[in-house]
Design a protein around this motif. Structure first.
Motif, PDB file in Angstrom:
ATOM      1  N   LEU A   1       7.702  -2.080  -9.585  1.00 43.81           N
ATOM      2  CA  LEU A   1       7.345  -2.888  -9.281  1.00 43.81           C
ATOM      3  C   LEU A   1       8.514  -3.592  -8.143  1.00 43.81           C
ATOM      4  O   LEU A   1      10.032  -3.663  -8.215  1.00 43.81           O
ATOM      5  CB  LEU A   1       7.480  -4.236 -10.839  1.00 43.81           C
ATOM      6  CG  LEU A   1       7.466  -5.485 -10.927  1.00 43.81           C
ATOM      7  CD1 LEU A   1       6.186  -5.465 -10.167  1.00 43.81           C
ATOM      8  CD2 LEU A   1       7.503  -5.816 -11.989  1.00 43.81           C
ATOM      9  N   GLN A   2       7.954  -4.531  -7.155  1.00 42.48           N
ATOM     10  CA  GLN A   2       8.500  -4.630  -6.114  1.00 42.48           C
ATOM     11  C   GLN A   2       8.200  -6.124  -5.722  1.00 42.48           C
ATOM     12  O   GLN A   2       6.990  -6.654  -5.737  1.00 42.48           O
ATOM     13  CB  GLN A   2       8.817  -3.829  -5.193  1.00 42.48           C
ATOM     14  CG  GLN A   2       8.894  -4.332  -3.891  1.00 42.48           C
ATOM     15  CD  GLN A   2       8.615  -3.387  -2.448  1.00 42.48           C
ATOM     16  OE1 GLN A   2       8.027  -2.290  -2.565  1.00 42.48           O
ATOM     17  NE2 GLN A   2       9.865  -3.540  -1.446  1.00 42.48           N
ATOM     18  N   ARG A   3       9.388  -7.144  -6.038  1.00 45.03           N
ATOM     19  CA  ARG A   3       9.404  -8.289  -5.630  1.00 45.03           C
ATOM     20  C   ARG A   3       9.946  -8.569  -4.453  1.00 45.03           C
ATOM     21  O   ARG A   3      11.052  -8.437  -4.583  1.00 45.03           O
ATOM     22  CB  ARG A   3       9.640  -9.296  -6.742  1.00 45.03           C
ATOM     23  CG  ARG A   3       8.697 -10.919  -6.845  1.00 45.03           C
ATOM     24  CD  ARG A   3       9.533 -11.375  -7.808  1.00 45.03           C
ATOM     25  NE  ARG A   3       8.764 -12.520  -8.191  1.00 45.03           N
ATOM     26  CZ  ARG A   3       9.159 -14.052  -7.204  1.00 45.03           C
ATOM     27  NH1 ARG A   3      10.642 -13.830  -6.861  1.00 45.03           N
ATOM     28  NH2 ARG A   3       8.472 -14.757  -7.251  1.00 45.03           N
TER      29      ARG A   3
ATOM     30  N   VAL B   1       4.334  -9.273  -4.108  1.00 48.95           N
ATOM     31  CA  VAL B   1       4.885  -8.852  -5.650  1.00 48.95           C
ATOM     32  C   VAL B   1       3.711  -8.057  -5.156  1.00 48.95           C
ATOM     33  O   VAL B   1       2.775  -7.494  -5.345  1.00 48.95           O
ATOM     34  CB  VAL B   1       4.353  -9.865  -7.071  1.00 48.95           C
ATOM     35  CG1 VAL B   1       4.838  -8.205  -8.530  1.00 48.95           C
ATOM     36  CG2 VAL B   1       5.668 -10.358  -7.569  1.00 48.95           C
ATOM     37  N   VAL B   2       4.408  -6.561  -5.441  1.00 49.98           N
ATOM     38  CA  VAL B   2       3.804  -5.109  -5.329  1.00 49.98           C
ATOM     39  C   VAL B   2       3.698  -4.292  -6.857  1.00 49.98           C
ATOM     40  O   VAL B   2       4.895  -3.770  -6.839  1.00 49.98           O
ATOM     41  CB  VAL B   2       4.275  -4.751  -4.089  1.00 49.98           C
ATOM     42  CG1 VAL B   2       3.676  -3.435  -3.941  1.00 49.98           C
ATOM     43  CG2 VAL B   2       3.865  -5.473  -2.877  1.00 49.98           C
TER      44      VAL B   2
ATOM     45  N   ARG C   1       0.920   9.181  -1.795  1.00 50.79           N
ATOM     46  CA  ARG C   1      -0.525   9.004  -2.514  1.00 50.79           C
ATOM     47  C   ARG C   1      -0.649   8.323  -3.377  1.00 50.79           C
ATOM     48  O   ARG C   1       0.189   8.026  -4.998  1.00 50.79           O
ATOM     49  CB  ARG C   1      -0.514  10.950  -2.783  1.00 50.79           C
ATOM     50  CG  ARG C   1      -1.862  11.704  -2.305  1.00 50.79           C
ATOM     51  CD  ARG C   1      -1.881  12.676  -2.757  1.00 50.79           C
ATOM     52  NE  ARG C   1      -1.058  13.243  -3.869  1.00 50.79           N
ATOM     53  CZ  ARG C   1      -0.125  13.963  -2.877  1.00 50.79           C
ATOM     54  NH1 ARG C   1       0.564  14.779  -2.296  1.00 50.79           N
ATOM     55  NH2 ARG C   1       0.583  14.599  -4.385  1.00 50.79           N
ATOM     56  N   ARG C   2      -1.656   7.050  -3.540  1.00 50.95           N
ATOM     57  CA  ARG C   2      -0.681   5.603  -4.158  1.00 50.95           C
ATOM     58  C   ARG C   2      -1.423   4.438  -4.163  1.00 50.95           C
ATOM     59  O   ARG C   2      -2.601   4.735  -2.759  1.00 50.95           O
ATOM     60  CB  ARG C   2       0.369   5.181  -4.436  1.00 50.95           C
ATOM     61  CG  ARG C   2       1.269   4.476  -2.541  1.00 50.95           C
ATOM     62  CD  ARG C   2       2.801   3.729  -2.177  1.00 50.95           C
ATOM     63  NE  ARG C   2       2.521   3.065  -1.493  1.00 50.95           N
ATOM     64  CZ  ARG C   2       1.727   4.141   0.113  1.00 50.95           C
ATOM     65  NH1 ARG C   2       2.033   5.398   0.679  1.00 50.95           N
ATOM     66  NH2 ARG C   2       2.247   2.793   1.127  1.00 50.95           N
ATOM     67  N   VAL C   3      -2.008   3.702  -5.387  1.00 55.85           N
ATOM     68  CA  VAL C   3      -2.675   2.510  -4.826  1.00 55.85           C
ATOM     69  C   VAL C   3      -1.565   1.403  -5.215  1.00 55.85           C
ATOM     70  O   VAL C   3      -0.518   1.289  -6.342  1.00 55.85           O
ATOM     71  CB  VAL C   3      -3.584   2.670  -5.828  1.00 55.85           C
ATOM     72  CG1 VAL C   3      -4.046   1.095  -6.083  1.00 55.85           C
ATOM     73  CG2 VAL C   3      -4.696   3.535  -5.316  1.00 55.85           C
ATOM     74  N   GLU C   4      -1.092   0.299  -4.407  1.00 58.11           N
ATOM     75  CA  GLU C   4      -0.486  -1.069  -4.469  1.00 58.11           C
ATOM     76  C   GLU C   4      -1.793  -2.032  -5.198  1.00 58.11           C
ATOM     77  O   GLU C   4      -2.316  -2.340  -4.163  1.00 58.11           O
ATOM     78  CB  GLU C   4       0.082  -0.926  -3.445  1.00 58.11           C
ATOM     79  CG  GLU C   4       0.969   0.301  -3.008  1.00 58.11           C
ATOM     80  CD  GLU C   4       2.561  -0.301  -1.549  1.00 58.11           C
ATOM     81  OE1 GLU C   4       2.874   0.754  -1.154  1.00 58.11           O
ATOM     82  OE2 GLU C   4       1.725  -0.682  -0.660  1.00 58.11           O
TER      83      GLU C   4
END
Length: 167
Positions: free
Chosen positions: A9-11, A16-17, A124-127
């Motif tokens: 979690l990044q804000r 917010v991601v 390799r990710r989904v945000e």
């Protein structure tokens, strides 16, 4: 999920991601969600219904080329993964489809060096990006209007949930 590294979690001020690592969410080279990830997404969708803003689902890959019967390139794979997440979110009837956007970025926005297996894994990710700019702009516009009306006392007591002045 945050403790085990599945989610991050990044804000910042306007967004917010929620970062979903590939590990545990999609099999390698696939856009089919694992059952574990589907369950996580169902839980997450209930939280997202209560949050304001546009939800952009971004798919990302590493730089290893893919060419299969289903995916001609990393562009296809990244977009398909983002689309799978949107479809998973839409299983919750409370999610407003008009708030959702899908973007596939392939390998164009790496988080780490693609020269190592660990770096490629991070890429390799989904945000799920929750854009709060519009709700903040609405609150700021309401505050400016209250100040213009000589009600600066209320401008600083705006309620984040409704955007209305608090009593």
């Amino acid at each position: 999920e945050i403790a085990d590294g599945t989610l991050q979690l990044q804000r910042d001020r306007n967004r917010v991601v929620i970062r979903v690592e590939e590990r545990g969410s999609f099999p390698s080279g696939s856009a089919d969600m694992t059952e574990q990830f589907q369950a996580l997404l169902a839980r997450l969708s209930t939280v997202l219904t209560d949050l304001p803003g546009v939800l952009t689902i971004e798919g990302h890959t590493d730089d290893v080329p893919i060419s299969t019967a289903r995916f001609q390139s990393n562009w296809d794979l990244s977009a398909a993964r983002a689309s799978s997440v949107v479809n998973g979110l839409l299983r919750n009837p409370a999610i407003d489809a008009q708030r959702l956007e899908v973007q596939g970025f392939a390998e164009t926005r790496p988080r780490a060096d693609n020269g190592t297996p660990d770096g490629r894994a991070l890429n390799r990710r989904v945000e799920i990006v929750i854009d709060l700019a519009e709700p903040l702009e609405a609150i700021e516009a309401r505050a400016r209007e209250l100040i213009r009306q000589g009600r600066a006392d209320l401008a600083f007591d705006l309620d984040w949930q409704t955007g209305a002045a608090a009593d």
